[in-house]
Design a protein around this motif. Structure first.
Motif, short mmCIF file in Angstrom:
data_model
loop_
_atom_site.label_atom_id
_atom_site.label_comp_id
_atom_site.label_asym_id
_atom_site.label_seq_id
_atom_site.Cartn_x
_atom_site.Cartn_y
_atom_site.Cartn_z
N ASP A 30 0.81 -1.23 0.00
CA ASP A 30 0.00 0.00 0.00
C ASP A 30 0.84 1.28 0.00
O ASP A 30 1.96 1.31 0.52
N CYS A 31 0.25 2.31 -0.58
CA CYS A 31 0.90 3.63 -0.61
C CYS A 31 -0.19 4.69 -0.55
O CYS A 31 -1.30 4.47 -1.05
N ASN A 32 0.14 5.83 0.05
CA ASN A 32 -0.83 6.93 0.13
C ASN A 32 -0.71 7.88 -1.06
O ASN A 32 -1.48 8.83 -1.16
N LEU A 33 0.27 7.65 -1.94
CA LEU A 33 0.42 8.49 -3.14
C LEU A 33 0.26 7.64 -4.40
O LEU A 33 0.27 6.40 -4.33
N ARG A 34 0.15 8.30 -5.53
CA ARG A 34 0.11 7.63 -6.83
C ARG A 34 0.98 8.44 -7.79
O ARG A 34 0.49 9.21 -8.60
N CYS A 35 2.30 8.26 -7.69
CA CYS A 35 3.22 9.06 -8.52
C CYS A 35 3.13 8.59 -9.98
O CYS A 35 3.02 7.39 -10.24
N ARG A 36 3.23 9.54 -10.88
CA ARG A 36 3.04 9.17 -12.30
C ARG A 36 4.17 8.29 -12.82
O ARG A 36 3.97 7.51 -13.75
N TYR A 37 5.34 8.35 -12.21
CA TYR A 37 6.47 7.53 -12.69
C TYR A 37 6.64 6.25 -11.87
O TYR A 37 7.62 5.53 -12.04
N CYS A 38 5.69 5.94 -11.00
CA CYS A 38 5.89 4.80 -10.08
C CYS A 38 6.09 3.50 -10.85
O CYS A 38 5.32 3.15 -11.73
N ASP A 39 7.16 2.79 -10.47
CA ASP A 39 7.46 1.51 -11.12
C ASP A 39 7.41 0.37 -10.11
O ASP A 39 7.95 -0.71 -10.33
N THR A 40 6.76 0.62 -8.96
CA THR A 40 6.73 -0.37 -7.88
C THR A 40 5.33 -0.97 -7.75
O THR A 40 4.35 -0.24 -7.67
N ASN A 41 5.29 -2.29 -7.71
CA ASN A 41 4.01 -2.95 -7.44
C ASN A 41 3.86 -3.04 -5.92
O ASN A 41 4.61 -3.75 -5.27
N PHE A 42 2.89 -2.30 -5.36
CA PHE A 42 2.76 -2.35 -3.90
C PHE A 42 1.47 -3.04 -3.46
O PHE A 42 0.97 -2.81 -2.37
N GLU A 43 0.96 -3.91 -4.34
CA GLU A 43 -0.21 -4.71 -3.94
C GLU A 43 0.21 -5.80 -2.96
O GLU A 43 1.24 -6.45 -3.14
N THR A 72 10.66 -0.56 3.13
CA THR A 72 10.29 0.14 1.92
C THR A 72 8.87 -0.20 1.54
O THR A 72 8.15 -0.88 2.25
N GLY A 73 8.44 0.29 0.38
CA GLY A 73 7.05 0.02 -0.01
C GLY A 73 6.88 0.22 -1.50
O GLY A 73 7.85 0.06 -2.26
N GLY A 74 5.71 0.76 -1.85
CA GLY A 74 4.68 1.40 -1.06
C GLY A 74 5.23 2.44 -0.09
O GLY A 74 6.31 2.94 -0.26
N GLU A 75 4.42 2.71 0.93
CA GLU A 75 4.83 3.64 1.97
C GLU A 75 4.85 2.91 3.32
O GLU A 75 3.79 2.64 3.89
N THR A 99 10.98 6.39 2.39
CA THR A 99 9.66 6.98 2.58
C THR A 99 9.40 8.11 1.59
O THR A 99 10.34 8.76 1.12
N ASN A 100 8.11 8.34 1.32
CA ASN A 100 7.77 9.47 0.45
C ASN A 100 7.67 10.80 1.21
O ASN A 100 7.33 11.82 0.62
N GLY A 101 7.92 10.77 2.49
CA GLY A 101 8.09 12.03 3.24
C GLY A 101 6.84 12.85 3.45
O GLY A 101 6.92 14.08 3.58
N VAL A 121 11.47 13.80 -2.07
CA VAL A 121 10.76 15.08 -2.17
C VAL A 121 9.96 15.00 -3.47
O VAL A 121 10.53 14.84 -4.55
N LYS A 122 8.64 15.04 -3.35
CA LYS A 122 7.75 14.87 -4.50
C LYS A 122 7.44 16.22 -5.13
O LYS A 122 6.98 17.14 -4.43
N LEU A 123 7.67 16.31 -6.43
CA LEU A 123 7.36 17.55 -7.14
C LEU A 123 5.89 17.54 -7.56
O LEU A 123 5.34 16.48 -7.88
S1 SF4 Z 1 5.55 3.64 -4.02
FE1 SF4 Z 1 6.76 5.54 -4.09
S2 SF4 Z 1 6.81 6.08 -6.27
FE2 SF4 Z 1 5.14 4.58 -6.00
S3 SF4 Z 1 3.29 5.83 -5.68
FE3 SF4 Z 1 4.13 5.36 -3.65
S4 SF4 Z 1 5.45 7.12 -3.18
FE4 SF4 Z 1 5.06 7.17 -5.36
#
Ligand code: SF4
Length: 224
Positions: A30-43, A72-75, A99-101, A121-123
């Protein structure tokens, strides 16, 4: 206590200040963000009992001398209760938080048991909103430990948002290490031009004492 995990494995840290160090990676779901470049499967791929997770971490650490446990994660801060319990049970092992901070309250609940904080640091263009104030508060707490921050640069990064990120970091301390990480291109994401990378570094070095350009090295050597 149940722990929702994606995976656990031993490998080298591929990013940032501790690039190349051997770690055990515990990837939380799980993650609380959805970054457009995310390459991580956090299911989530399975609920682990905490005891079983500790046994697996200790088994991996017994196989190879290990620098630290990377949470690590996800978050991972979504699971702050597990982090506290893990650290207590693994006392004497370095705990490295990736962490995504953005989860400031959760960080305050675990900061005493963390040794190293690797914070993104997320832009705004990459997550669709501005979280700089959360980042400022997060860094203010995290700098009690070994903190460094990373900014991922892609072809859409603007000078304005980059300068704002540098200003926010510098407002906490000009001595926080900043890593500029060129994005690893995935579908729909444009690489940052090399000449821009050098310009971004030059801009940041006017305000921060240590700014390094480091790509994702684990992609180059094809390890997880
Ligand atoms: S795992 Fe990291 S890169 Fe992917 S959506 Fe979450 S914060 Fe963003």
């Amino acid at each position: 206590m149940e722990v929702p995990l994606v995976e656990i494995f031993s490998s080298v840290q591929g990013e940032g200040k501790y690039v190349g160090c051997r770690q055990v990676f515990v990837r939380f779901a799980d993650c609380n963000l959805r970054c457009r470049y995310c390459d991580t499967n956090f299911e989530c791929r399975g609920q682990w009992q905490l005891n079983d997770l500790i046994v697996e971490i200790e088994r991996l650490m017994a196989e190879v001398p290990t620098h630290s446990i990377s949470l690590t994660g996800g978050e991972p801060l979504l699971h702050w209760g597990v982090i506290n319990e893990l650290a207590r049970r693994l006392s004497g092992t370095k705990i490295f938080l990736e962490t995504n901070g953005t989860l400031v309250d959760e960080l305050e609940r675990v900061i005493d048991v963390i040794d190293i904080v690797s914070m993104d640091v997320k832009l705004p263009h990459s997550i669709g909103r501005d979280v700089f104030e959360d980042h400022r508060r997060f860094m203010s707490t995290a700098r009690r430990k070994d903190l460094y921050v990373k900014v991922v640069l892609d072809g859409e990064t603007t000078v304005e948002e980059f300068d704002r990120a540098v200003e926010v970091i510098g407002s906490v301390s000009r001595d926080i290490l900043l890593i500029l990480q060129p994005v690893t291109v995935v579908e729909g994401i444009r690489a940052v031009p090399s000449s821009d990378l050098l310009k971004f570094q030059a801009r940041a070095l006017r305000h921060l004492s240590d700014v390094r350009v480091i790509p994702q090295t684990h992609r180059l050597i094809d390890v997880p």
